[in-house]
Design a protein around this motif. Structure first.
Motif, PDB file in Angstrom:
ATOM      1  N   GLY A 123     -79.279 -90.659  -5.104  1.00 20.17           N
ATOM      2  CA  GLY A 123     -79.987 -90.642  -3.834  1.00 20.17           C
ATOM      3  C   GLY A 123     -79.933 -89.296  -3.141  1.00 20.17           C
ATOM      4  N   THR A 124     -80.542 -89.229  -1.957  1.00 17.68           N
ATOM      5  CA  THR A 124     -80.574 -88.002  -1.161  1.00 17.68           C
ATOM      6  C   THR A 124     -80.061 -88.295   0.243  1.00 17.68           C
ATOM      7  N   LEU A 125     -79.877 -87.229   1.029  1.00 17.81           N
ATOM      8  CA  LEU A 125     -79.353 -87.356   2.384  1.00 17.81           C
ATOM      9  C   LEU A 125     -80.273 -86.686   3.400  1.00 17.81           C
ATOM     10  N   HIS A 126     -80.293 -87.248   4.607  1.00 16.59           N
ATOM     11  CA  HIS A 126     -80.793 -86.521   5.759  1.00 16.59           C
ATOM     12  C   HIS A 126     -79.690 -85.541   6.164  1.00 16.59           C
ATOM     13  N   GLN A 127     -79.991 -84.242   6.176  1.00 15.29           N
ATOM     14  CA  GLN A 127     -78.938 -83.264   6.403  1.00 15.29           C
ATOM     15  C   GLN A 127     -78.550 -83.098   7.868  1.00 15.29           C
ATOM     16  N   HIS A 128     -79.414 -83.454   8.808  1.00 12.15           N
ATOM     17  CA  HIS A 128     -79.055 -83.303  10.220  1.00 12.15           C
ATOM     18  C   HIS A 128     -79.775 -84.374  11.026  1.00 12.15           C
ATOM     19  N   LEU A 129     -79.061 -85.436  11.357  1.00  9.81           N
ATOM     20  CA  LEU A 129     -79.655 -86.598  12.013  1.00  9.81           C
ATOM     21  C   LEU A 129     -80.379 -86.301  13.329  1.00  9.81           C
ATOM     22  N   PRO A 130     -79.848 -85.422  14.187  1.00  9.57           N
ATOM     23  CA  PRO A 130     -80.582 -85.179  15.435  1.00  9.57           C
ATOM     24  C   PRO A 130     -82.032 -84.755  15.226  1.00  9.57           C
ATOM     25  N   ASP A 131     -82.322 -84.078  14.123  1.00  9.23           N
ATOM     26  CA  ASP A 131     -83.710 -83.718  13.826  1.00  9.23           C
ATOM     27  C   ASP A 131     -84.561 -84.954  13.596  1.00  9.23           C
TER      28      ASP A 131
END
Length: 233
Positions: A123-131
Motif C-alpha cells: 500500500g501507500t501513505l498520505h505523507q501529510h494529513l493536514p494537506d
C-alpha cells in the motif's frame, strides 16, 4: 504464569544517561507496562542484524510508533514534512511484518506500525494529513496528543475487542494509509475520513491502529492481543 513472549520493535536514537549522550535502543515504558499488565513478557527488538529471524521464537509481535516510513518504499518522493526517516528501521520492520504474516504470528501495529503494515502489503501513505483534511487535530503540537473520536466497523475484530463502535483516542500522527495493501480492510475511521485501523483478512490476529492505545486507559486491545499470543483467545 507462563507469559507469552512479545517482541516490540524499538527506536534507535541518541539518549541521555547521566553524563552520557549516546546512540541507544529504547522504547517508551508505556508499551512495556501495557504488555506486562496484559500478561505478556515484553522483549525489545533492536533493529539490527536480521531481527526477522526472531519471529519463530516469539509468540507475538508489536511494531511500535516512531518516525515516517521512507516514501521510496511506495514509489513517492518525500513531502517537505516527511521526517525522522530511519531506513534501517524500515527495512527491518517490513521484513518482520512480512515474516509475521507468513507464519500467522499475532501482530499488533501502533501508529507507525499501521504504516509499516500497509506498506509491507503493497500500500501507500498520505505523507501529510493536514494537506488532505485541512486541520492538525491528529497531531496538534509537538509531544501533544490530539483527542479525536474514531468510528469502528461493527463487524470488525476491533469492535468485538473493545465492545464499542466509537472510541475517543489519543492521536499523534501526520500521516495515514492511502491506497490499501493486499488483503487489508479498514475497520476504523476518524470523522474526517482518515483511516484509523486496519485488519488483515484471513490472518488469526493481524491488526493495526493509528492511535496510541499504550497512552490510554483502555487495556482491551493489549489484553486481546496477548491472549491470542498465549493461545487462549
Amino acid at each position: 504464569m507462563n507469559r507469552p513472549l512479545i517482541g516490540i520493535t524499538c527506536y534507535i536514537e541518541t539518549a541521555s544517561f547521566a553524563t552520557w549522550h549516546v546512540p541507544s535502543a529504547l522504547l517508551p515504558l508505556t508499551y512495556i507496562d501495557k504488555v506486562v499488565d496484559a500478561g505478556g513478557q515484553p522483549v525489545l527488538l533492536p533493529l539490527a542484524g536480521d531481527p526477522a529471524k526472531l519471529v519463530e521464537r516469539l509468540d507475538g509481535l508489536i511494531v511500535a510508533g516512531g518516525g515516517d516510513v521512507d516514501p521510496r518504499w511506495y514509489g513517492q518522493a518525500p513531502h517537505p514534512e516527511t521526517n525522522y526517516v530511519r531506513r534501517f528501521r524500515d527495512e527491518a520492520e517490513v521484513a518482520l511484518v512480512c515474516r509475521a504474516v507468513e507464519s500467522d504470528l499475532p501482530f499488533l501495529g501502533i501508529c507507525r506500525g499501521l504504516h509499516v503494515l500497509n506498506v509491507a502489503m503493497g500500500g501507500t501513505l498520505h505523507q501529510h494529513l493536514p494537506d488532505l483534511v485541512g486541520h492538525t487535530g491528529h497531531a496538534p503540537a509537538p509531544a501533544t496528543f490530539g483527542k479525536l473520536p474514531v468510528l469502528l466497523a461493527p463487524d470488525s475484530r476491533l469492535a468485538a475487542i473493545t465492545g464499542s463502535d466509537f472510541l475517543d483516542c489519543s492521536h499523534y500522527h501526520h500521516q495515514a494509509a492511502d491506497r490499501l495493501g493486499h488483503g487489508l480492510t479498514v475497520t476504523a475511521t476518524a470523522e474526517d475520513g482518515t483511516v484509523e485501523a486496519l485488519e488483515l483478512d484471513g490472518h488469526p490476529f493481524a491488526l493495526a491502529v493509528q492511535w496510541h492505545p499504550e497512552a490510554g486507559d483502555d487495556p482491551s486491545l493489549f489484553n486481546a492481543f496477548v491472549a491470542q499470543a498465549n493461545g487462549s483467545a
